[in-house]
Design a protein around this motif. Structure first.
Motif, PDB file in Angstrom:
ATOM      1  N   CYS A  45       0.778  -1.172   0.013  1.00  0.00           N
ATOM      2  CA  CYS A  45       0.075  -0.050  -0.066  1.00  0.00           C
ATOM      3  C   CYS A  45       0.889   1.133  -0.038  1.00  0.00           C
ATOM      4  O   CYS A  45       1.948   1.425   0.560  1.00  0.00           O
ATOM      5  N   GLN A  46       0.626   2.058  -0.903  1.00  0.00           N
ATOM      6  CA  GLN A  46       1.254   3.384  -1.078  1.00  0.00           C
ATOM      7  C   GLN A  46       1.596   4.041   0.361  1.00  0.00           C
ATOM      8  O   GLN A  46       0.377   3.873   1.102  1.00  0.00           O
ATOM      9  N   ILE A  49      -2.064   8.240   3.178  1.00  0.00           N
ATOM     10  CA  ILE A  49      -2.226   9.683   2.868  1.00  0.00           C
ATOM     11  C   ILE A  49      -2.857  10.181   4.470  1.00  0.00           C
ATOM     12  O   ILE A  49      -2.713  11.417   4.697  1.00  0.00           O
ATOM     13  N   ARG A  50      -3.368   9.259   5.294  1.00  0.00           N
ATOM     14  CA  ARG A  50      -3.593   9.645   6.563  1.00  0.00           C
ATOM     15  C   ARG A  50      -3.814   8.152   7.151  1.00  0.00           C
ATOM     16  O   ARG A  50      -3.831   7.248   6.432  1.00  0.00           O
ATOM     17  N   LYS A  53      -5.394   4.710   5.821  1.00  0.00           N
ATOM     18  CA  LYS A  53      -5.939   4.876   4.571  1.00  0.00           C
ATOM     19  C   LYS A  53      -4.698   5.089   3.311  1.00  0.00           C
ATOM     20  O   LYS A  53      -3.763   5.861   3.527  1.00  0.00           O
ATOM     21  N   CYS A  54      -4.805   4.139   2.733  1.00  0.00           N
ATOM     22  CA  CYS A  54      -3.531   3.887   1.636  1.00  0.00           C
ATOM     23  C   CYS A  54      -3.579   5.152   0.733  1.00  0.00           C
ATOM     24  O   CYS A  54      -4.502   5.662   0.505  1.00  0.00           O
ATOM     25  N   GLY A  55      -2.476   5.394  -0.083  1.00  0.00           N
ATOM     26  CA  GLY A  55      -2.378   6.434  -0.927  1.00  0.00           C
ATOM     27  C   GLY A  55      -2.822   5.802  -2.209  1.00  0.00           C
ATOM     28  O   GLY A  55      -3.398   4.558  -2.042  1.00  0.00           O
ATOM     29  N   PRO A  56      -2.650   6.554  -3.492  1.00  0.00           N
ATOM     30  CA  PRO A  56      -3.317   6.058  -4.510  1.00  0.00           C
ATOM     31  C   PRO A  56      -2.833   4.752  -5.164  1.00  0.00           C
ATOM     32  O   PRO A  56      -3.442   4.323  -6.183  1.00  0.00           O
ATOM     33  N   GLN A  62       3.648  -0.441  -6.990  1.00  0.00           N
ATOM     34  CA  GLN A  62       2.606   0.720  -6.848  1.00  0.00           C
ATOM     35  C   GLN A  62       2.217   1.281  -8.077  1.00  0.00           C
ATOM     36  O   GLN A  62       2.228   2.241  -8.816  1.00  0.00           O
ATOM     37  N   GLU A  64      -1.254   2.596 -10.061  1.00  0.00           N
ATOM     38  CA  GLU A  64      -2.542   3.242  -9.555  1.00  0.00           C
ATOM     39  C   GLU A  64      -3.651   2.705 -10.408  1.00  0.00           C
ATOM     40  O   GLU A  64      -3.373   2.446 -11.481  1.00  0.00           O
TER      41      GLU A  64
END
Length: 136
Positions: A45-46, A49-50, A53-56, A62, A64
């Motif tokens: 998981c990238q 971002i919080r 919660k994974c990034g995109p 990696q 998207e």
């Protein structure tokens, strides 16, 4: 997992699902370099971002959803091969299903998609030892 373990495990399995013409030392090196650059600690998981919660992006390469996944699924040079990989792995060949499967397919899907993304590039893979070419 070490790079050698990836090479002998999921990368070898991914390349076995693809045509023989896609297999080469240069292809293996480029895919391994990509996984090392994109996920040096083998994150599926990238970076969040919080919290929680994974990034995109997902998987060790990696990918998207609207970028690499869409690209390899719809590019005419890679699409038939993505469909074959999905069939072999039991994944519905849709952008969402592929994206959702990335962290759960033992890195085989990641490695296959990474190889196929390079397959869509008209430029040849850099020669073994061509570090500058690999960065380009």
């Amino acid at each position: 997992m070490t790079l050698n373990e990836i090479r002998l495990g999921p990368l070898a399995q991914a390349l076995a699902l693809l045509p023989a013409r896609m297999k080469s030392d240069a292809a293996e090196i480029q895919v391994l370099a990509t996984t090392l650059q994109e996920s040096p600690n083998r994150e599926q998981c990238q970076l969040p971002i919080r919290p929680g919660k994974c990034g995109p992006a997902r998987g060790i390469a990696q990918f998207e959803l609207g970028g690499g996944v869409r690209g390899v699924l719809h590019h005419p040079a890679s699409r038939p091969h993505v469909l074959a990989v999905c069939a072999a792995l039991g994944i519905e060949p849709t952008e969402r299903a592929i994206f959702d499967a990335l962290p759960t397919q033992d890195d085989v899907l990641d490695c296959a998609l990474a190889r196929l993304l390079y397959w869509t590039d008209l430029r040849p893979l850099p020669a073994v030892g061509d570090v500058a070419g690999a960065w380009e």
